[in-house]
Scaffold this motif. Structure first.
Motif, PDB file in Angstrom:
ATOM      1  N   MET A 295       0.862  -1.177   0.000  1.00  0.00           N
ATOM      2  CA  MET A 295       0.000   0.000   0.000  1.00  0.00           C
ATOM      3  C   MET A 295       0.899   1.227   0.000  1.00  0.00           C
ATOM      4  O   MET A 295       1.745   1.392   0.877  1.00  0.00           O
ATOM      5  CB  MET A 295      -0.910   0.014   1.220  1.00  0.00           C
ATOM      6  N   ILE A 296       0.723   2.096  -1.012  1.00  0.00           N
ATOM      7  CA  ILE A 296       1.593   3.256  -1.200  1.00  0.00           C
ATOM      8  C   ILE A 296       0.751   4.521  -1.114  1.00  0.00           C
ATOM      9  O   ILE A 296      -0.217   4.678  -1.847  1.00  0.00           O
ATOM     10  CB  ILE A 296       2.309   3.194  -2.564  1.00  0.00           C
TER      11      ILE A 296
ATOM     12  N   ASP B  14      -4.507   9.791  -3.558  1.00  0.00           N
ATOM     13  CA  ASP B  14      -3.077   9.574  -3.778  1.00  0.00           C
ATOM     14  C   ASP B  14      -2.618   8.234  -3.220  1.00  0.00           C
ATOM     15  O   ASP B  14      -1.466   8.066  -2.845  1.00  0.00           O
ATOM     16  CB  ASP B  14      -2.275  10.708  -3.125  1.00  0.00           C
ATOM     17  N   GLU B  15      -3.516   7.261  -3.184  1.00  0.00           N
ATOM     18  CA  GLU B  15      -3.208   5.952  -2.615  1.00  0.00           C
ATOM     19  C   GLU B  15      -3.187   4.890  -3.711  1.00  0.00           C
ATOM     20  O   GLU B  15      -4.111   4.783  -4.517  1.00  0.00           O
ATOM     21  CB  GLU B  15      -4.232   5.582  -1.542  1.00  0.00           C
ATOM     22  N   PHE B  16      -2.111   4.087  -3.722  1.00  0.00           N
ATOM     23  CA  PHE B  16      -1.933   3.015  -4.693  1.00  0.00           C
ATOM     24  C   PHE B  16      -1.757   1.690  -3.957  1.00  0.00           C
ATOM     25  O   PHE B  16      -1.292   1.651  -2.814  1.00  0.00           O
ATOM     26  CB  PHE B  16      -0.697   3.275  -5.565  1.00  0.00           C
ATOM     27  N   ALA B  17      -2.137   0.608  -4.648  1.00  0.00           N
ATOM     28  CA  ALA B  17      -1.897  -0.737  -4.147  1.00  0.00           C
ATOM     29  C   ALA B  17      -1.145  -1.516  -5.216  1.00  0.00           C
ATOM     30  O   ALA B  17      -1.469  -1.425  -6.404  1.00  0.00           O
ATOM     31  CB  ALA B  17      -3.209  -1.445  -3.807  1.00  0.00           C
TER      32      ALA B  17
ATOM     33  N   SER C 279       4.978   6.786   1.489  1.00  0.00           N
ATOM     34  CA  SER C 279       4.981   5.899   2.649  1.00  0.00           C
ATOM     35  C   SER C 279       4.392   4.568   2.204  1.00  0.00           C
ATOM     36  O   SER C 279       3.308   4.537   1.615  1.00  0.00           O
ATOM     37  CB  SER C 279       4.161   6.485   3.798  1.00  0.00           C
ATOM     38  N   ILE C 280       5.094   3.477   2.468  1.00  0.00           N
ATOM     39  CA  ILE C 280       4.723   2.178   1.908  1.00  0.00           C
ATOM     40  C   ILE C 280       4.557   1.164   3.027  1.00  0.00           C
ATOM     41  O   ILE C 280       5.412   1.049   3.916  1.00  0.00           O
ATOM     42  CB  ILE C 280       5.790   1.676   0.906  1.00  0.00           C
ATOM     43  N   GLY C 281       3.460   0.424   2.989  1.00  0.00           N
ATOM     44  CA  GLY C 281       3.225  -0.675   3.906  1.00  0.00           C
ATOM     45  C   GLY C 281       3.273  -1.993   3.164  1.00  0.00           C
ATOM     46  O   GLY C 281       2.769  -2.111   2.043  1.00  0.00           O
ATOM     47  N   LEU C 282       3.871  -3.026   3.784  1.00  0.00           N
ATOM     48  CA  LEU C 282       4.072  -4.319   3.131  1.00  0.00           C
ATOM     49  C   LEU C 282       3.437  -5.437   3.943  1.00  0.00           C
ATOM     50  O   LEU C 282       3.482  -5.432   5.181  1.00  0.00           O
ATOM     51  CB  LEU C 282       5.571  -4.606   2.971  1.00  0.00           C
TER      52      LEU C 282
END
Length: 558
Positions: free
Chosen positions: A136-137, A181-184, A224-227
């Motif tokens: 999630m970016i 502004d959110e990407f997956a 900011s990236i979540g994994l």
């Protein structure tokens, strides 16, 4: 052109009708057979009659021939038109399907299709013994850039960010824009080389952080990236796993933002409980503001030369029925993120002005302002309205603006400061030494005071760098004729060191912990610094109501 669902259904019906146009096909086939059967005998006589100018010997057959030719042309034209319509309908169907699955701005998948795509990639990875990582970016500071430069520039930033992310991903990966502004994203990786994912995410962070050039402007955003990985999931069903991965990656992304942005973070099990705690905080803030749960506490401000009390700085506290007394470090960032910081701040300022009306007129009230409030073009008018409502003199109010606000939008800050100064309100530059303000900004902005950040003051006597910074700020203040307040005075040793550099106002735990309004009122009453009304003439006890007979002097308002 977009196709509405009803139009799409009609198109499907026309397509089916065109595919089953047996009548048109029969007309074409029948006319061809009739023409072949009769054409050889009738055509010769028909052509001879036309050439010699004579009537055909069999007029009925000649007429039938002409009709046969007309039907043949009509059937062929009908068949060609319907075939063309089928092609157009099929193209429209494909376009509608594409629009339903993709984001029209960036060309990425959209929120509706990302789950199905993630299920497919998980199934593919499992069939080859590989794992899948979901990302999630979220673009940092995108809203600020979008507001400052317009939606056209914002769209360009989104498209460029999507292009950079897509180019960094390996083959057979997916990327979707979930909105704003959110990407997956999701990628397949070899579990024996999991470190490759860390390198991949670092490349994405570096790529997004490069400035985007638009019409001569260099717009800067970070990510900011979540994994979250399938290797630690508890289920093997792709449909369940897709939803779990996206949720966990979202939790990890929030932690990356909390840790400072422009970084990545892997999901950990304790993040779920932190999210529940945050949800409780959000709900509590929304309910607590109108319920009056947020209250001002006050920290003393002292003239270090005389030891005299000069005023108080207002500090926010939350008396939460569920969590007890909470400090602002816990709830202020949350209030800012959910858009309630203005409501919260105005509620606290309103209470503080009401409290400070009872103080000695020589005592001032200092109030910190959130950077988000400085973006409000009507903030100055709102503050003046609060002063009028409380009948509080503007000269006794001091607004503290953090140094980091100056590089966000210097034009807006200058307008705000000028407006407040024109009303007689004092303006202090807070946390000086931690931001990026320049001498030119200090000279151009009409500040009344500089406040040295508590980090430098509390380390005096132990850290040479802190001593050098305090000395430099003191010299700067004298040169610009700006008085200085030192925060973080927590011991007599620090106080002795600070006095070596000049005259200051100071505050810190050496002079007591911040306390609530009632405690301040009692303290000021003991030192005769609390305004009270003059006692009314005595009345006979019999004529005095019982509740008034036991009531002491009432407080007067300034």
């Amino acid at each position: 052109m977009a196709i509405r669902p009803t139009e799409y259904a009609k198109g499907q019906g026309s397509k089916a009708k065109a595919d089953r146009d047996i009548i048109g096909l029969c007309v074409v086939v029948g006319t061809i057979l009739l023409f072949v059967a009769n054409g050889s005998s009738v055509m010769t006589d028909f052509v001879r009659g036309i050439v010699k100018g004579a009537h055909p010997r069999d007029q009925l057959l000649s007429t039938a021939l002409l009709l046969n030719i007309a039907l043949l042309l009509f059937g062929w034209r009908r068949y060609a038109d319907l075939t063309n319509e089928v092609g157009q309908r099929r193209q429209a169907e494909q376009e509608a399907h594409k629009l339903a699955r993709t984001d029209p701005l960036t060309g990425c998948l959209n929120r509706r299709s990302v789950s199905e795509a993630l299920q497919e990639i998980i199934a593919t990875a499992r069939s080859t013994g590989h794992e899948v990582v979901a990302m999630m970016i979220d673009l940092d500071n995108f809203k600020r850039s979008n507001d400052a430069h317009g939606h056209q520039a914002g769209d360009a930033v989104l498209c460029e960010a999507a292009r950079r992310i897509r180019s960094a991903l390996p083959e057979n990966s997916i990327i979707a824009r979930l909105g704003g502004d959110e990407f997956a994203c999701a990628a397949i990786y070899d579990p024996d080389h999991a470190e490759a994912i860390d390198r991949l995410v670092q490349r994405i962070n570096e790529a997004v952080a490069n400035p985007v050039e638009i019409d001569g402007l260099a717009l800067e955003v970070t990510a900011s990236i979540g994994l979250a990985s399938t290797s630690v999931a508890e289920t093997s069903e792709p449909s369940d796993l897709a939803a779990i991965l996206l949720h966990r990656a979202d939790l990890a992304m929030y932690q990356a933002k909390k840790a400072g942005r422009n970084r990545y973070c892997w999901f950990e099990q304790n993040m779920a409980s932190e999210l529940r705690y945050r949800s409780e905080l959000e709900r509590g803030i929304r309910e607590g503001i109108p319920a009056g749960e947020f209250v001002p506490f006050y920290e003393k401000q002292i003239d270090l030369d005389t030891g005299k009390l000069t005023g108080f700085e207002m500090l926010a506290r939350w008396r939460s029925p569920r969590h007890g007394l909470l400090s602002p470090e816990i709830f202020i960032p949350v209030a800012e993120e959910i858009g309630l910081i203005s409501d919260l701040s105005e509620s606290l300022i309103r209470q503080a002005l009401r409290d400070a009306r009872e103080w000695d007129p020589a005592l001032t009230l200092s109030v910190n302002i959130s950077p988000i409030q400085l973006r409000d073009a009507w903030f100055a008018q709102k503050l003046l309205k609060l002063l009028v409502e409380a009948n509080f003199p503007p000269s006794r109010l001091d607004i503290e603006i953090t140094e980091s606000c100056l590089h966000e939008n210097i034009g807006v800050v200058r307008t705000l400061i000028t407006s407040l100064k024109n009303q007689g309100i004092g303006i202090s530059l807070d946390d000086f030494g931690t931001g990026y303000s320049s001498l030119a900004q200090l000279r151009s902005l009409p500040f009344d005071r500089i406040k040295i950040d508590r980090y430098f003051v509390s380390n005096l006597g132990e850290n040479k760098d802190s001593a050098m910074i305090v000395e430099a700020i003191t010299t700067l203040g004298r040169g610009m004729d700006l008085p200085i307040t030192a925060e973080g005075i927590e011991s007599s040793e620090v106080l002795d060191e600070l006095r070596k550099y000049g005259s200051f106002k100071g505050q810190g735990f050496l002079y007591g912990q911040p306390t609530d309004a009632q405690s301040v009122r009692e303290m000021l009453a003991q030192s005769n610094q609390l305004l009270v009304a003059a006692p009314e003439p005595a009345q006979p006890a019999a004529a005095q109501p019982a509740d008034e007979a036991t009531t002491g002097p009432r407080s007067a308002t300034a």
